[in-house]
Design an enzyme around this catalytic site. Structure first.
Site, PDB file in Angstrom:
ATOM      1  N   CYS A 160       5.819 -10.545   2.278  1.00 59.22           N
ATOM      2  CA  CYS A 160       5.189  -9.208   2.359  1.00 59.22           C
ATOM      3  C   CYS A 160       6.126  -8.151   1.958  1.00 59.22           C
ATOM      4  O   CYS A 160       5.973  -6.914   2.129  1.00 59.22           O
ATOM      5  CB  CYS A 160       4.631  -8.743   3.602  1.00 59.22           C
ATOM      6  SG  CYS A 160       5.728  -8.827   5.172  1.00 59.22           S
ATOM      7  N   HIS A 179      11.150   5.280  -0.366  1.00 54.12           N
ATOM      8  CA  HIS A 179       9.914   5.947  -0.171  1.00 54.12           C
ATOM      9  C   HIS A 179       9.199   6.252  -1.566  1.00 54.12           C
ATOM     10  O   HIS A 179       8.147   6.061  -2.041  1.00 54.12           O
ATOM     11  CB  HIS A 179       9.682   7.123   0.636  1.00 54.12           C
ATOM     12  CG  HIS A 179       9.485   6.696   2.092  1.00 54.12           C
ATOM     13  ND1 HIS A 179       9.775   7.451   3.249  1.00 54.12           N
ATOM     14  CD2 HIS A 179       9.046   5.649   2.664  1.00 54.12           C
ATOM     15  CE1 HIS A 179       9.643   6.862   4.413  1.00 54.12           C
ATOM     16  NE2 HIS A 179       9.122   5.785   4.006  1.00 54.12           N
TER      17      HIS A 179
END
Length: 563
Positions: A488, A188
């Site tokens: 992606c 993250h």
């Protein structure tokens, strides 16, 4: 005086920067002088109050966050701070006689071990959990919270690791760069740094010992290089590289295409309606990955069809007639939902996640598909594509395609995240309308390496020839069926890797919006034949390092300033 030294790491957010190092305040740790608990109930309440204070502080940060993605990360961490399982684990340690900070530390480790075993999204949250532990410990000891210091001047942050909660609220005007000893390329923190446009390097071993506060650093977030105590010529070279980069990016707008006009759609990865609005305002050709699980996580009940319809319609309206590729709920064993708990699993990363959860809970999928259909009816000009995650077989593809088409959805696809899907892509694409490669998970499953374990980052590189072979197999399946294949995963945002992907046959690339310009510029510097030559060199290379070096050797020299 600090001697000049060069450290290598993993570049996770491109760009160059120089400036004084600002050390993130370390955690205070367990109080070595605290007494053993003699009143576990009272001490348990003290710990709960500390955790509640941490949660409240994180929610305040969330309210001030500049983006919905940052806000969502902070709110999720705030919720974790008041998780009843953590508090109960503390009670058990207190009952053994441990002092309050020792009980909190040991309970956190037990809780962290459980999250690691879950893998995937939950394993990513271990960093958040440690951040909560450290803040609550500081509260209990009456010490300042660990974390990013207040910056009066621009600086480069240096830390063992940086919690997503910290990264989400950084000010790019004051934080010139980030260097950490731990962390991974797909964490993250890495993703948020790229979204903020802050050059960042992880896995720079020894940086916290070598870069005391005030030590000047120069970093290149593209190649993962840290120069400690750089010379004036080092800084000048970085500044020149930054100027060359800006010049190369100056004309990188409009549709994605190679120098000879071969079109490649450049799309944005988004997670919320607010992300969609922000991305749609940028020079992108749509959204190649809309992660819908933010609607579902941290809830006691599934979102209603009305709530989902509003969110999906908002996203479609933001992009107008541009493409929006929606990934259906990617949750399950690795992202457990309170309202869809299928029970414990020995190896959740290989368990009932993604489409496998949808097959066990068809009601969740059909509600989501109905909401997407209703949103499309409200925004009929939208180019809506819908795809399922964690697909491995033809039977799964047929099942999902029939479900999606029964709701009248126009374009139905599958994610290629497993070697099984890559090898059998032609058969899957006989049924599906398109495929999208999730390079992060495809690397993890191909190389049998946990994507959250920083020490295995070298195995998770998309430059691994075995991973490239899987991508090539998928593209061959697309060519055989005349169906488009996109990417992606994070690999799509690497300008050098983007050339290889296009050479392999990838038709669209989706990435953090901040990376689109560099990828667009890289494509315009090369023709399709060169991209194909790069792809052949990379797949045939003996190692990941050899693959990247071979491609860089034949790339336009300008590209060195973009990676």
């Amino acid at each position: 005086m600090t001697d000049r030294e060069i450290l290598g790491g993993i570049g996770v957010s491109a760009g160059t920067a120089s400036g004084a190092a600002a050390l993130v305040t370390p955690a205070a740790g367990v109080d070595p002088n605290e007494p053993a608990s003699t009143d576990p109930a009272a001490d348990g309440q003290r710990v709960r109050e500390a955790l509640a204070a941490v949660s409240a502080s994180l929610r305040e940060r969330a309210a001030r966050a500049g983006s919905e993605t940052s806000r969502a990360v902070l709110e999720a961490t705030a919720a974790l701070a008041t998780d009843r399982g953590l508090a109960k684990a503390v009670d058990k340690e207190l009952a053994k006689g441990s002092g309050v900070t020792r009980a909190l530390c040991d309970a956190t480790e037990v809780f962290a071990s459980k999250l690691r075993k879950l893998g995937g999204y939950m394993a990513e949250r271990v960093t958040d959990l440690y951040d909560i532990r450290d803040r609550a410990t500081a509260f209990l000891r009456g010490l300042p919270e660990p974390g990013v210091p207040d910056l009066a001047e621009p600086a480069i942050l240096v830390a063992h690791d940086l919690a997503p909660a910290e990264t989400a609220t950084l000010n790019p005007a004051l934080v010139r760069g980030i260097v950490t000893e731990a962390g991974g390329a797909t964490s993250h923190t890495a993703i948020l740094a790229a979204q903020l446009g802050i050059p960042a390097i992880v896995q720079a071993k020894g940086i916290t010992q070598r870069a005391a506060g005030g030590t000047v650093l120069a970093i290149d977030g593209g190649v993962g290089e840290v120069i400690i105590a750089p010379t004036p010529s080092d800084v000048e070279e970085l500044e020149q590289r930054s100027r060359r980069r800006a010049q190369a990016l100056a004309g990188s707008s409009g549709e994605g295409a190679t120098r000879d006009g071969h079109k490649v759609k450049l799309l944005a990865n988004i997670g919320t309606a607010e992300d969609a609005a922000a991305a749609a305002a940028k020079d992108v050709e749509g959204a190649g990955l809309f992660r819908t699980e933010f609607l579902f996580l941290e809830r006691e009940a599934a979102p209603s069809i009305e709530e989902q319809t509003e969110t999906y319609a908002s996203v479609l309206e933001s992009f107008g007639d541009r493409r929006v590729v929606v990934r259906t709920l990617d949750a399950g064993a690795d992202k457990p939902l309170a309202f869809a708990d299928l029970g414990p699993e020995d190896n959740p990363a290989l368990g009932r996640r993604g489409l496998r959860l949808s097959q066990a809970r068809e009601d969740l999928l059909h509600t989501q598909l109905a909401a997407l259909a209703a949103a499309h009816a409200r925004v009929p000009d939208a180019e809506l594509w819908v795809m399922a995650p964690m697909v491995s077989t033809l039977e799964e593809t047929r099942w999902f395609a029939e479900a999606a088409r029964s709701h009248g959805l126009p374009r139905v696809g599958v994610m290629v995240e497993t070697p099984a899907a890559a090898i059998r892509a032609a058969q899957l694409l006989d049924v599906a309308d398109f495929a999208s490669i999730g390079t992060n998970d495809l690397s993890q499953y191909t190389m049998a390496a946990d994507r959250m374990q920083g020490e295995l980052a070298h195995l998770l590189s998309p430059w691994q020839p075995a991973v490239l072979s899987m991508i090539r197999a998928t593209c061959q399946g697309g060519a055989a069926t005349g169906k488009p294949v996109g990417v992606c995963g994070e690999a799509g945002g690497d300008p050098l890797m983007a050339l290889v992907l296009v050479g392999l046959g990838v038709a669209s690339l989706s990435m953090a919006p901040s990376k689109v310009g560099a990828v667009c510029a890289a494509l315009r510097l090369h023709d399709l034949d060169t991209c194909r030559q790069m792809a052949n060199f990379a797949v045939d290379a003996p190692t990941a390092d050899d693959a990247r070096a071979a491609v860089l050797a034949i790339a336009d020299p300008v590209l060195r300033d973009l990676v």
